[in-house]
Design a protein around this motif. Structure first.
Motif, PDB file in Angstrom:
ATOM      1  N   GLY A  45      42.067 -43.244 -32.813  1.00 53.73           N
ATOM      2  CA  GLY A  45      43.022 -43.322 -33.927  1.00 53.73           C
ATOM      3  C   GLY A  45      44.382 -42.776 -33.525  1.00 53.73           C
ATOM      4  N   LEU A  46      44.380 -41.631 -32.836  1.00 56.96           N
ATOM      5  CA  LEU A  46      45.648 -41.025 -32.416  1.00 56.96           C
ATOM      6  C   LEU A  46      46.375 -41.900 -31.392  1.00 56.96           C
ATOM      7  N   ILE A  47      45.606 -42.447 -30.430  1.00 56.67           N
ATOM      8  CA  ILE A  47      46.222 -43.275 -29.385  1.00 56.67           C
ATOM      9  C   ILE A  47      46.810 -44.550 -29.989  1.00 56.67           C
ATOM     10  N   ALA A  48      46.057 -45.171 -30.909  1.00 59.49           N
ATOM     11  CA  ALA A  48      46.554 -46.400 -31.541  1.00 59.49           C
ATOM     12  C   ALA A  48      47.828 -46.115 -32.328  1.00 59.49           C
ATOM     13  N   THR A  49      47.853 -44.984 -33.024  1.00 63.76           N
ATOM     14  CA  THR A  49      49.052 -44.614 -33.779  1.00 63.76           C
ATOM     15  C   THR A  49      50.232 -44.409 -32.824  1.00 63.76           C
ATOM     16  N   PHE A  50      49.968 -43.727 -31.715  1.00 59.84           N
ATOM     17  CA  PHE A  50      51.030 -43.510 -30.729  1.00 59.84           C
ATOM     18  C   PHE A  50      51.577 -44.842 -30.217  1.00 59.84           C
ATOM     19  N   LEU A  51      50.660 -45.767 -29.870  1.00 57.56           N
ATOM     20  CA  LEU A  51      51.106 -47.061 -29.340  1.00 57.56           C
ATOM     21  C   LEU A  51      51.953 -47.813 -30.361  1.00 57.56           C
ATOM     22  N   GLY A  52      51.518 -47.757 -31.621  1.00 59.95           N
ATOM     23  CA  GLY A  52      52.270 -48.439 -32.675  1.00 59.95           C
ATOM     24  C   GLY A  52      53.655 -47.854 -32.838  1.00 59.95           C
ATOM     25  N   TYR A  53      53.746 -46.516 -32.912  1.00 70.47           N
ATOM     26  CA  TYR A  53      55.043 -45.865 -33.092  1.00 70.47           C
ATOM     27  C   TYR A  53      55.919 -46.000 -31.852  1.00 70.47           C
ATOM     28  N   LYS A  54      55.277 -46.035 -30.668  1.00 69.73           N
ATOM     29  CA  LYS A  54      56.045 -46.166 -29.429  1.00 69.73           C
ATOM     30  C   LYS A  54      56.836 -47.469 -29.441  1.00 69.73           C
ATOM     31  N   GLN A  55      56.204 -48.530 -29.976  1.00 71.26           N
ATOM     32  CA  GLN A  55      56.904 -49.820 -30.049  1.00 71.26           C
ATOM     33  C   GLN A  55      58.117 -49.738 -30.961  1.00 71.26           C
ATOM     34  N   ARG A  56      57.973 -48.962 -32.034  1.00 75.72           N
ATOM     35  CA  ARG A  56      59.063 -48.887 -33.016  1.00 75.72           C
ATOM     36  C   ARG A  56      60.145 -47.894 -32.609  1.00 75.72           C
ATOM     37  N   ALA A  57      59.801 -46.976 -31.710  1.00 75.89           N
ATOM     38  CA  ALA A  57      60.751 -45.908 -31.391  1.00 75.89           C
ATOM     39  C   ALA A  57      61.826 -46.354 -30.400  1.00 75.89           C
ATOM     40  N   GLY A  58      61.620 -47.484 -29.767  1.00 78.37           N
ATOM     41  CA  GLY A  58      62.604 -47.942 -28.785  1.00 78.37           C
ATOM     42  C   GLY A  58      62.403 -47.252 -27.449  1.00 78.37           C
ATOM     43  N   GLU A  59      63.469 -47.297 -26.617  1.00 82.90           N
ATOM     44  CA  GLU A  59      63.366 -46.792 -25.238  1.00 82.90           C
ATOM     45  C   GLU A  59      63.574 -45.281 -25.181  1.00 82.90           C
ATOM     46  N   VAL A  60      62.526 -44.528 -25.320  1.00 79.50           N
ATOM     47  CA  VAL A  60      62.616 -43.063 -25.130  1.00 79.50           C
ATOM     48  C   VAL A  60      61.633 -42.590 -24.068  1.00 79.50           C
ATOM     49  N   ALA A  61      60.735 -43.507 -23.667  1.00 82.14           N
ATOM     50  CA  ALA A  61      59.684 -43.111 -22.729  1.00 82.14           C
ATOM     51  C   ALA A  61      60.253 -42.667 -21.381  1.00 82.14           C
ATOM     52  N   TYR A  62      61.497 -43.090 -21.077  1.00 86.01           N
ATOM     53  CA  TYR A  62      62.090 -42.702 -19.792  1.00 86.01           C
ATOM     54  C   TYR A  62      62.341 -41.196 -19.722  1.00 86.01           C
ATOM     55  N   LEU A  63      62.325 -40.531 -20.890  1.00 90.33           N
ATOM     56  CA  LEU A  63      62.531 -39.078 -20.918  1.00 90.33           C
ATOM     57  C   LEU A  63      61.299 -38.307 -20.457  1.00 90.33           C
ATOM     58  N   LEU A  64      60.152 -38.995 -20.411  1.00 90.97           N
ATOM     59  CA  LEU A  64      58.924 -38.309 -20.021  1.00 90.97           C
ATOM     60  C   LEU A  64      58.961 -37.950 -18.536  1.00 90.97           C
ATOM     61  N   ASN A  65      58.436 -36.784 -18.225  1.00 95.06           N
ATOM     62  CA  ASN A  65      58.478 -36.285 -16.845  1.00 95.06           C
ATOM     63  C   ASN A  65      57.164 -36.660 -16.135  1.00 95.06           C
ATOM     64  N   VAL A  66      57.166 -37.839 -15.519  1.00 99.95           N
ATOM     65  CA  VAL A  66      55.934 -38.342 -14.879  1.00 99.95           C
ATOM     66  C   VAL A  66      55.490 -37.465 -13.698  1.00 99.95           C
ATOM     67  N   PRO A  67      56.429 -37.058 -12.797  1.00100.23           N
ATOM     68  CA  PRO A  67      55.973 -36.204 -11.671  1.00100.23           C
ATOM     69  C   PRO A  67      55.308 -34.904 -12.148  1.00100.23           C
ATOM     70  N   LEU A  68      55.904 -34.278 -13.185  1.00 98.50           N
ATOM     71  CA  LEU A  68      55.331 -33.022 -13.689  1.00 98.50           C
ATOM     72  C   LEU A  68      53.916 -33.245 -14.215  1.00 98.50           C
ATOM     73  N   MET A  69      53.742 -34.309 -15.003  1.00 99.08           N
ATOM     74  CA  MET A  69      52.424 -34.536 -15.596  1.00 99.08           C
ATOM     75  C   MET A  69      51.436 -35.125 -14.591  1.00 99.08           C
ATOM     76  N   THR A  70      51.943 -35.656 -13.463  1.00 96.79           N
ATOM     77  CA  THR A  70      51.031 -36.022 -12.377  1.00 96.79           C
ATOM     78  C   THR A  70      50.392 -34.757 -11.819  1.00 96.79           C
ATOM     79  N   ILE A  71      51.200 -33.711 -11.712  1.00 98.29           N
ATOM     80  CA  ILE A  71      50.654 -32.412 -11.279  1.00 98.29           C
ATOM     81  C   ILE A  71      49.612 -31.942 -12.295  1.00 98.29           C
ATOM     82  N   GLY A  72      49.953 -32.088 -13.580  1.00 97.58           N
ATOM     83  CA  GLY A  72      48.994 -31.719 -14.629  1.00 97.58           C
ATOM     84  C   GLY A  72      47.689 -32.501 -14.505  1.00 97.58           C
ATOM     85  N   THR A  73      47.815 -33.785 -14.179  1.00100.36           N
ATOM     86  CA  THR A  73      46.622 -34.621 -14.026  1.00100.36           C
ATOM     87  C   THR A  73      45.753 -34.111 -12.883  1.00100.36           C
ATOM     88  N   PHE A  74      46.403 -33.765 -11.773  1.00 97.86           N
ATOM     89  CA  PHE A  74      45.639 -33.235 -10.636  1.00 97.86           C
ATOM     90  C   PHE A  74      44.971 -31.902 -10.994  1.00 97.86           C
TER      91      PHE A  74
END
Lengths: 248, 107
Positions: free
Chosen positions: A93-122
């Motif tokens: 439910g949370l993921i589906a809501t995120f995906l829906g809102y992500k479409q409506r929010a426009g281009e903000v995903a570029y602000l996410l810090n992928v390298p940092l959260m790759t470290i988090g993933t590891f």
């Protein structure tokens, strides 16, 4: 519990009653106070403390009993798997809501810090490895190794939370707060995952306390395996979140 | 207790190489973040591979009762329904508003 047919039949005929405990009553009280805490914040720490005391009393059995269900599976393991199945729906439910809102929010995903959260993933992947290594050590009666792997898992979980907080701080610095469409969906989704990590760490504190009191034996391995199921599930949820939130 | 210990011994004999699985998980993650960032289908497949490895070997589904696998997989059709319903409902309509009425017409 034996797998001998006679013993199993006997076990199925038994009515299993857990030992008397006031723990569940304290847990119920703690949850109630905690819920009121969302209206009156002063009650939050009180509810959390009462809840932890209740969990401590409830979990403080020397050995997890080996009761099998009519399906031939361990009752507590079955309970955890059913709980995890319900958690799948919760996060869906949370993921589906995120995906829906992500479409409506426009281009903000570029602000996410992928390298940092790759470290988090590891960090989380490594914590899964250390958790399963802890279980393996306990099953082999290597109590010192079990304790060390458990502490390593706690530290890795804590570091993941630290990395996640850093990411949150960066996003808030860019103006992505809970008041924005993207921010509300993002913080709710990653916040609930982080809460699950925190609960796992608290669970490990209980396990570690029992270990330090000399109450962990190979016969306690089922309890640790049930914790492991929870921890690995939290890792699986992050695998999905990392792909959906950060990579897609 | 003896029976329990024998179960543990049996489990230990069938224990997978956890370090090797960790290595594979780490390698897949590296591929995800370096080579596959612009390939959505590959990313989804790689994530699914990681989930299968964690559930199968770290959560021991590979060696446990089939009931546990069945319980774990049971929510998936409902997950698909929830995903479709919510994503369609929250997607922006032509006027920029949520198309909740659109998803209602699906049912």
């Amino acid at each position: 519990m034996s797998s001998h047919p006679d013993v199993q039949t006997h076990a199925h005929d038994e009515i299993h009653l857990p030992p008397p405990s006031w723990g569940p009553i304290v847990i119920a009280l703690g949850v109630t106070v905690l819920a009121f805490g969302f209206v009156l914040p002063l009650l939050l720490p009180v509810g959390a403390i009462v809840l932890l005391v209740g969990i401590w009393k409830t979990s403080n059995f020397s050995v997890i009993d080996e009761i099998r269900t009519s399906m031939g599976v361990h009752s507590r393991m079955l309970g955890m798997w059913v709980f995890l199945a319900s958690e799948i729906m919760f996060f869906a439910g949370l993921i589906a809501t995120f995906l829906g809102y992500k479409q409506r929010a426009g281009e903000v995903a570029y602000l996410l810090n992928v390298p940092l959260m790759t470290i988090g993933t590891f960090l989380l992947l490594t914590s899964s490895f250390s958790a399963v290594s802890a279980l393996s050590a306990l099953q082999q009666n290597k109590l010192k190794a079990f304790r060390n792997w458990l502490i390593a898992t706690m530290i890795l979980g804590g570091l993941f939370l630290g990395v996640e907080l850093l990411e949150w701080g960066e996003l808030i610095g860019h103006g992505i707060t809970t008041g924005t469409l993207f921010g509300s969906a993002f913080f709710t989704l990653t916040g609930f995952h982080g809460l699950h990590v925190l609960i796992g760490i608290v669970w490990m504190v209980f396990l570690l306390a029992r270990t330090l009191r000399g109450r962990m034996t190979p016969a306690s391995a089922t309890g640790v395996e049930i914790f492991g199921l929870y921890w690995h599930f939290v890792d699986i949820v992050w695998i999905v979140l990392f792909t959906i939130v950060y990579l897609l | 207790m003896t029976e329990y210990t024998s179960q543990l011994t049996e489990h230990a004999q069938r224990k997978p190489n956890y370090l090797l699985i960790f290595g594979v998980l780490a390698a897949i993650t590296l591929i995800e973040v370096t080579l596959a960032t612009d390939k959505p289908l590959v990313l989804v497949l790689l994530s699914m591979a990681k989930i299968v490895l964690v559930a199968g070997y770290y959560m021991h589904l590979r060696f446990a009762s089939g009931w546990f696998t069945a319980i774990f997989l049971t929510p998936l059709p409902f997950v698909a329904l929830v995903m479709v319903a919510l994503v369609v409902a929250l997607a922006p309509g032509a006027d920029g508003s949520a198309s909740v009425n659109g998803v209602c017409s699906l049912f």
